[in-house]
Write a protein that holds these residues in place. Structure first.
Motif, PDB file in Angstrom:
ATOM      1  N   ARG A 245       0.801  -1.216   0.000  1.00  0.00           N
ATOM      2  CA  ARG A 245       0.000   0.000   0.000  1.00  0.00           C
ATOM      3  C   ARG A 245       0.841   1.278   0.000  1.00  0.00           C
ATOM      4  O   ARG A 245       0.298   2.387  -0.028  1.00  0.00           O
ATOM      5  CB  ARG A 245      -0.978  -0.017   1.183  1.00  0.00           C
ATOM      6  N   PHE A 246       2.168   1.137   0.008  1.00  0.00           N
ATOM      7  CA  PHE A 246       3.034   2.313  -0.152  1.00  0.00           C
ATOM      8  C   PHE A 246       4.426   1.878  -0.571  1.00  0.00           C
ATOM      9  O   PHE A 246       4.814   0.710  -0.429  1.00  0.00           O
ATOM     10  CB  PHE A 246       3.098   3.145   1.142  1.00  0.00           C
ATOM     11  N   ILE A 247       5.157   2.832  -1.127  1.00  0.00           N
ATOM     12  CA  ILE A 247       6.561   2.641  -1.473  1.00  0.00           C
ATOM     13  C   ILE A 247       7.362   3.758  -0.790  1.00  0.00           C
ATOM     14  O   ILE A 247       6.788   4.739  -0.309  1.00  0.00           O
ATOM     15  CB  ILE A 247       6.790   2.695  -2.994  1.00  0.00           C
ATOM     16  N   VAL A 248       8.652   3.595  -0.722  1.00  0.00           N
ATOM     17  CA  VAL A 248       9.536   4.646  -0.209  1.00  0.00           C
ATOM     18  C   VAL A 248       9.994   5.480  -1.392  1.00  0.00           C
ATOM     19  O   VAL A 248      10.581   4.957  -2.342  1.00  0.00           O
ATOM     20  CB  VAL A 248      10.733   4.052   0.545  1.00  0.00           C
ATOM     21  N   MET A 249       9.698   6.782  -1.330  1.00  0.00           N
ATOM     22  CA  MET A 249       9.961   7.642  -2.483  1.00  0.00           C
ATOM     23  C   MET A 249       9.930   9.096  -2.049  1.00  0.00           C
ATOM     24  O   MET A 249       8.986   9.539  -1.397  1.00  0.00           O
ATOM     25  CB  MET A 249       8.898   7.395  -3.562  1.00  0.00           C
ATOM     26  N   ASP A 250      10.941   9.869  -2.395  1.00  0.00           N
ATOM     27  CA  ASP A 250      10.967  11.279  -2.033  1.00  0.00           C
ATOM     28  C   ASP A 250       9.847  12.046  -2.731  1.00  0.00           C
ATOM     29  O   ASP A 250       9.415  11.687  -3.831  1.00  0.00           O
ATOM     30  CB  ASP A 250      12.321  11.884  -2.407  1.00  0.00           C
ATOM     31  N   GLU A 251       9.400  13.112  -2.086  1.00  0.00           N
ATOM     32  CA  GLU A 251       8.311  13.904  -2.651  1.00  0.00           C
ATOM     33  C   GLU A 251       8.661  14.494  -4.013  1.00  0.00           C
ATOM     34  O   GLU A 251       7.804  14.580  -4.897  1.00  0.00           O
ATOM     35  CB  GLU A 251       7.929  15.033  -1.694  1.00  0.00           C
ATOM     36  N   SER A 252       9.896  14.927  -4.208  1.00  0.00           N
ATOM     37  CA  SER A 252      10.265  15.509  -5.498  1.00  0.00           C
ATOM     38  C   SER A 252      10.115  14.494  -6.619  1.00  0.00           C
ATOM     39  O   SER A 252       9.653  14.821  -7.718  1.00  0.00           O
ATOM     40  CB  SER A 252      11.702  16.030  -5.451  1.00  0.00           C
ATOM     41  N   SER A 253      10.504  13.247  -6.358  1.00  0.00           N
ATOM     42  CA  SER A 253      10.332  12.202  -7.373  1.00  0.00           C
ATOM     43  C   SER A 253       8.866  11.976  -7.678  1.00  0.00           C
ATOM     44  O   SER A 253       8.471  11.785  -8.837  1.00  0.00           O
ATOM     45  CB  SER A 253      10.969  10.897  -6.893  1.00  0.00           C
ATOM     46  N   SER A 254       8.041  12.013  -6.642  1.00  0.00           N
ATOM     47  CA  SER A 254       6.606  11.863  -6.852  1.00  0.00           C
ATOM     48  C   SER A 254       6.049  13.015  -7.684  1.00  0.00           C
ATOM     49  O   SER A 254       5.202  12.813  -8.570  1.00  0.00           O
ATOM     50  CB  SER A 254       5.894  11.797  -5.490  1.00  0.00           C
ATOM     51  N   LEU A 255       6.549  14.223  -7.438  1.00  0.00           N
ATOM     52  CA  LEU A 255       6.083  15.379  -8.203  1.00  0.00           C
ATOM     53  C   LEU A 255       6.481  15.280  -9.671  1.00  0.00           C
ATOM     54  O   LEU A 255       5.731  15.701 -10.565  1.00  0.00           O
ATOM     55  CB  LEU A 255       6.624  16.666  -7.590  1.00  0.00           C
ATOM     56  N   VAL A 256       7.660  14.728  -9.948  1.00  0.00           N
ATOM     57  CA  VAL A 256       8.063  14.515 -11.339  1.00  0.00           C
ATOM     58  C   VAL A 256       7.095  13.558 -12.025  1.00  0.00           C
ATOM     59  O   VAL A 256       6.693  13.763 -13.183  1.00  0.00           O
ATOM     60  CB  VAL A 256       9.506  13.984 -11.408  1.00  0.00           C
ATOM     61  N   SER A 257       6.684  12.503 -11.317  1.00  0.00           N
ATOM     62  CA  SER A 257       5.717  11.565 -11.887  1.00  0.00           C
ATOM     63  C   SER A 257       4.397  12.258 -12.185  1.00  0.00           C
ATOM     64  O   SER A 257       3.757  12.003 -13.214  1.00  0.00           O
ATOM     65  CB  SER A 257       5.483  10.403 -10.912  1.00  0.00           C
ATOM     66  N   ARG A 258       3.988  13.166 -11.316  1.00  0.00           N
ATOM     67  CA  ARG A 258       2.763  13.927 -11.563  1.00  0.00           C
ATOM     68  C   ARG A 258       2.943  14.880 -12.744  1.00  0.00           C
ATOM     69  O   ARG A 258       2.033  15.065 -13.561  1.00  0.00           O
ATOM     70  CB  ARG A 258       2.383  14.719 -10.313  1.00  0.00           C
ATOM     71  N   PHE A 259       4.117  15.508 -12.809  1.00  0.00           N
ATOM     72  CA  PHE A 259       4.415  16.436 -13.900  1.00  0.00           C
ATOM     73  C   PHE A 259       4.268  15.743 -15.254  1.00  0.00           C
ATOM     74  O   PHE A 259       3.841  16.358 -16.237  1.00  0.00           O
ATOM     75  CB  PHE A 259       5.835  16.976 -13.722  1.00  0.00           C
ATOM     76  N   ALA A 260       4.621  14.461 -15.319  1.00  0.00           N
ATOM     77  CA  ALA A 260       4.509  13.715 -16.575  1.00  0.00           C
ATOM     78  C   ALA A 260       3.072  13.674 -17.077  1.00  0.00           C
ATOM     79  O   ALA A 260       2.831  13.615 -18.288  1.00  0.00           O
ATOM     80  CB  ALA A 260       5.051  12.294 -16.383  1.00  0.00           C
ATOM     81  N   GLY A 261       2.101  13.690 -16.163  1.00  0.00           N
ATOM     82  CA  GLY A 261       0.701  13.832 -16.559  1.00  0.00           C
ATOM     83  C   GLY A 261       0.118  12.635 -17.273  1.00  0.00           C
ATOM     84  O   GLY A 261      -0.563  12.789 -18.295  1.00  0.00           O
ATOM     85  N   VAL A 262       0.334  11.440 -16.751  1.00  0.00           N
ATOM     86  CA  VAL A 262      -0.232  10.241 -17.373  1.00  0.00           C
ATOM     87  C   VAL A 262      -1.749  10.227 -17.205  1.00  0.00           C
ATOM     88  O   VAL A 262      -2.272  10.464 -16.108  1.00  0.00           O
ATOM     89  CB  VAL A 262       0.361   8.965 -16.741  1.00  0.00           C
ATOM     90  N   ALA A 263      -2.452   9.929 -18.280  1.00  0.00           N
ATOM     91  CA  ALA A 263      -3.911   9.818 -18.239  1.00  0.00           C
ATOM     92  C   ALA A 263      -4.297   8.338 -18.195  1.00  0.00           C
ATOM     93  O   ALA A 263      -3.572   7.476 -18.700  1.00  0.00           O
ATOM     94  CB  ALA A 263      -4.531  10.477 -19.470  1.00  0.00           C
ATOM     95  N   PRO A 264      -5.451   7.997 -17.589  1.00  0.00           N
ATOM     96  CA  PRO A 264      -5.892   6.607 -17.558  1.00  0.00           C
ATOM     97  C   PRO A 264      -5.965   6.008 -18.964  1.00  0.00           C
ATOM     98  O   PRO A 264      -6.433   6.653 -19.906  1.00  0.00           O
ATOM     99  CB  PRO A 264      -7.284   6.693 -16.915  1.00  0.00           C
ATOM    100  N   GLY A 265      -5.474   4.794 -19.085  1.00  0.00           N
ATOM    101  CA  GLY A 265      -5.522   4.075 -20.352  1.00  0.00           C
ATOM    102  C   GLY A 265      -4.365   4.331 -21.287  1.00  0.00           C
ATOM    103  O   GLY A 265      -4.286   3.719 -22.354  1.00  0.00           O
ATOM    104  N   GLU A 266      -3.444   5.217 -20.932  1.00  0.00           N
ATOM    105  CA  GLU A 266      -2.327   5.525 -21.833  1.00  0.00           C
ATOM    106  C   GLU A 266      -1.254   4.441 -21.789  1.00  0.00           C
ATOM    107  O   GLU A 266      -1.107   3.700 -20.814  1.00  0.00           O
ATOM    108  CB  GLU A 266      -1.710   6.876 -21.477  1.00  0.00           C
ATOM    109  N   SER A 267      -0.496   4.388 -22.886  1.00  0.00           N
ATOM    110  CA  SER A 267       0.674   3.510 -22.956  1.00  0.00           C
ATOM    111  C   SER A 267       1.905   4.338 -22.597  1.00  0.00           C
ATOM    112  O   SER A 267       2.079   5.450 -23.103  1.00  0.00           O
ATOM    113  CB  SER A 267       0.815   2.909 -24.354  1.00  0.00           C
TER     114      SER A 267
END
Length: 456
Positions: A245-267
């Motif tokens: 239910r969780f991973i160890v990951m710095d907030e900045s790395s998480s923000l980069v993942s959000r910045f990528a902006g993946v939409a549901p169903g994308e490859s």
């Protein structure tokens, strides 16, 4: 003073065995510099328990982080500055414990360091180490005057980097960067949003004695509070950890993942995927109808990613591949290149990097990053996006790499639509994401392009 548990709660014999392991690890680093976490893993004896490993980690990380100051302090009491490497590392270990580890009694720090020199050809040095460390314990040494010397010696950073930051950032920002790098890096949990949420996870962990607080920039992150957790509570033993239910990951790395902006169903292709935190976030965002491929060149790191994906129950295709030559063509809606870099934005997590890097390495890294970007660009379908990120803020590896990427059909776009409101202050007018070390965050840079449609 260090807030870590250090040697508190472990016996004298066990502490001496850990000091010997740390001494061997630091001598090994002098011969062949490697990442500090690998040193901890390599020099941990099989019978070391959790407290022994924590003490070993504190010694290795602490000596590497504060090496400049340690050498300066004990050097005040040496008649001759040059000593044999085993003697120097014993002095560093003893001085670190005396200056930074308030739960280690001074006599234990001194005697434990002297005992490291038991080999016949080093017995002569026992008296030297004993005398020097006793003076370190009794006498206060003032820091050097002058900005460059202060940051190089007292804040323990390589001189080439101090000069660079003072020139490019100014004295005040250079001081801020160095202080941030010497702070304690928090352990941060990123919630698996397919299985839980931050509030529920916080309550679940609290029920097992693991204390957390909300992250400072990402609402899906929790910061582990070791000092407020129940004695002996370990997050790796919790049901939430075992349940993925969780991973160890710095907030900045998480923000980069959000910045990528993946939409549901994308490859999605994560082209430089290890250690896999961003891969997991991309997969959670893509959902059941999405497709995520994670490429990694190292078999060892790929195997570790596989174990993590099994634990968090995330369906990702793992592929051993060279990011410069991916075996795909125009297939993905999103390609993330979280490129290998100098890591200057995460020095607080990797103190060893201070002494492994040279300034000329930045140009070498930049050349490799551009080549990886060009390879990854071939896998983006028309209308898809390419995202480049690095855990550094240096110009050679950030805006200069972005400026030199001129593949036909790719146009810069402003990302950040998936960022939480509190993190949008890190978005720049040019559309990039720039997070500098400090305020609880690691340093990161990210930029995005869209591949135009048609025959591009």
């Amino acid at each position: 003073m260090s807030r870590n548990l250090a040697a508190g709660g472990i016996g004298a014999r066990s502490a001496d065995l850990v000091r010997r392991a740390a001494h061997a690890a630091l001598l090994s680093f002098e011969k062949t510099p490697v990442a500090a976490d690998l040193l901890v893993e390599r020099f941990s004896a099989q019978d070391f328990d959790a407290r022994d490993r924590a003490f070993l980690r504190e010694l290795i990380y602490g000596v590497l982080r504060w090496r400049g100051r340690l050498d300066f302090v004990f050097g005040h009491f040496l008649e001759k500055p040059n000593v044999a490497p085993p003697v120097r590392e014993a002095l560093r270990l003893g001085t670190y414990q005396l200056l930074f580890m308030d739960r280690v009694p001074p006599h234990s720090a001194v005697d434990g360091s002297v005992s490291l020199l038991g080999r016949r050809n080093l017995i002569w040095a026992k008296g030297l180490v004993n005398a020097v460390l006793r003076k370190v314990a009794e006498c206060e040494v003032s820091p050097p005057e002058g900005g460059e010397d202060y940051l190089t010696i007292w804040e323990s950073h390589p001189r080439w980097l101090v000069k660079r930051w003072m020139r490019d950032l100014g004295d005040e920002e250079a001081h801020r960067r160095c202080r941030a790098n010497n702070g304690e890096a928090p352990v941060v949990f990123r919630v698996n949003t397919r299985a839980s949420n931050a509030r529920s996870l916080m309550a679940e962990l609290a029920s097992e004695g693991v204390a957390t607080r909300p992250g400072c920039a990402d609402p899906d992150c929790l910061v582990f509070l070791a000092d407020e957790s129940a004695p002996g509570a370990r997050f790796g033993d919790t049901a939430a950890w075992r349940g993925g239910r969780f991973i160890v990951m710095d907030e900045s790395s998480s923000l980069v993942s959000r910045f990528a902006g993946v939409a549901p169903g994308e490859s999605v292709l994560d082209a430089c995927a290890a250690p896999g935190g961003k891969t997991a976030c991309l997969a959670w965002a893509a959902g059941d109808n999405g497709r995520v491929v994670a490429g990694e060149k190292s078999p060892r790191r790929l195997a570790r990613m596989k174990r993590n994906c099994v634990r968090i129950r995330t369906d990702v295709r793992l592929l051993r591949m060279d990011a410069e030559r991916p075996p795909f063509h125009r297939q993905f809606d999103l390609v993330l290149v979280d490129a290998p870099c100098s890591g200057l934005g995460v020095f607080r997590r990797h103190p060893d990097a201070r002494w492994r890097l040279r300034e000329e390495d930045l140009k070498t890294q930049a050349h490799r990053q551009v080549e990886i970007l060009r390879g990854a660009a071939r896998t983006v379908r028309p209308g898809g996006r390419l995202v480049y990120s690095v855990c550094t803020n240096e110009a050679e590896e950030t805006e200069e790499v972005a400026a030199s990427f001129r593949e036909p059909g790719f146009v810069p776009v402003r990302g950040g639509g998936a960022l939480p409101e509190g993190a949008k202050r890190h978005l720049q007018p040019d559309g990039s994401l720039r997070i500098t070390p400090g305020d609880g965050l690691d340093g990161f840079f990210a930029v995005s392009w869209r591949k135009e449609g048609g025959n591009c």
